[in-house]
Design an enzyme around this catalytic site. Structure first.
Site, short mmCIF file in Angstrom:
data_model
loop_
_atom_site.label_atom_id
_atom_site.label_comp_id
_atom_site.label_asym_id
_atom_site.label_seq_id
_atom_site.Cartn_x
_atom_site.Cartn_y
_atom_site.Cartn_z
N ASN A 24 -10.53 -3.26 -6.44
CA ASN A 24 -9.76 -2.27 -7.18
C ASN A 24 -10.39 -1.89 -8.52
O ASN A 24 -10.00 -0.90 -9.14
CB ASN A 24 -8.32 -2.76 -7.43
CG ASN A 24 -7.45 -2.70 -6.20
OD1 ASN A 24 -6.45 -3.42 -6.10
ND2 ASN A 24 -7.81 -1.85 -5.24
N ASP A 65 0.83 -1.20 0.00
CA ASP A 65 0.00 0.00 0.00
C ASP A 65 0.87 1.25 0.00
O ASP A 65 1.93 1.28 0.64
CB ASP A 65 -0.90 -0.01 1.24
CG ASP A 65 -2.05 0.98 1.13
OD1 ASP A 65 -2.32 1.47 0.03
OD2 ASP A 65 -2.68 1.25 2.18
#
Length: 239
Positions: free
Chosen positions: A67, A19
């Site tokens: 996503n 991330d």
């Protein structure tokens, strides 16, 4: 606890929620695409490091089923980087004995990517030095749903009695069935959540959170995470 002389501190299987690519780019006043490109470089480096350290399995959260909600341009950039990574690194995987495994519903990706992945999986199938498991179009809830559906189909076919279902049946129906138990889950960028990643497998894993953004995660950061793991006493519910 593992000894300090052990570079892995007893860990066999480490997973990472990678991330911070976007924030890395933003801090440097660069487009998000640059952050993702730098993130791919970090993947390449950390896989090499893990292999040299002797890690048995590394699982990386590359693209989640959620996503798809990102802007179309960003998704296109990510898919382009995935194509480049597979094409450029497959021979290195073969040379270094890395077996590629993909978890998640990667068959839903573009046909050319699926073909590349299938070829890479086949080409590295006999490698045994390290397994790199990449989570693509992956969500833990979806994984568990598919596992339940598989078990239900076995019950319907008369292969399995409902009262005979145990934890092993569930574990064996998951995408990670052939991987060792998860020892350590790392998340970069300072976020303190699991984001629908390996929810079944993480039951007794150690968790490690770092403020380091993924593009800056390197050998030293991995060693810090492993040392933290080695300093802990794992009881698995016991005393």
């Amino acid at each position: 606890m593992a000894g300090i002389s052990d570079p892995l501190y007893g860990a066999r299987h480490v997973a990472i929620i990678m991330d911070g690519n976007g924030r890395w780019a933003k801090r440097k006043h660069l487009p998000r695409a640059f952050g993702h490109k730098k993130g791919v470089e970090a993947v390449r480096n950390i896989v090499r490091v893990a292999g040299k350290m002797g890690l048995e399995t590394m699982t990386l959260y590359a693209f989640s089923s959620e996503n798809w909600n990102r802007p179309e341009e960003e998704i296109s950039d990510l898919m382009g980087l995935l194509r480049q990574y597979i094409q450029s690194d497959i021979e290195e995987f073969v040379k270094n004995g890395v077996r590629l495994k993909v978890i998640g519903n990667y068959k839903a990706l573009d046909a050319d990517i699926v073909a590349m992945i299938d070829n890479a999986i086949e080409k590295t199938a006999q490698n045994s030095k390290m397994t790199l498991a990449v989570a693509l179009n992956y969500g833990a809830r979806d994984e568990m749903l598919r596992a339940v559906q598989h078990i239900a189909s076995r019950v319907k076919a008369g292969e399995l009695e409902p009262e005979a279902i145990n934890l092993d049946h569930i574990s064996d129906a998951l995408d990670t069935a052939d991987l060792p138990p998860l020892d350590l889950l790392i998340r970069t960028s300072g976020e303190l959540r699991l984001s629908n990643f390996l929810l079944w497998q993480v039951a007794y894993s150690e968790l490690y959170f770092t403020d380091t953004l993924w593009p800056d995660f390197d050998k030293a950061e991995l060693e810090k995470a492993l040392q933290s793991f080695g300093d802990r006493e794992r009881r698995f519910g016991g005393r």
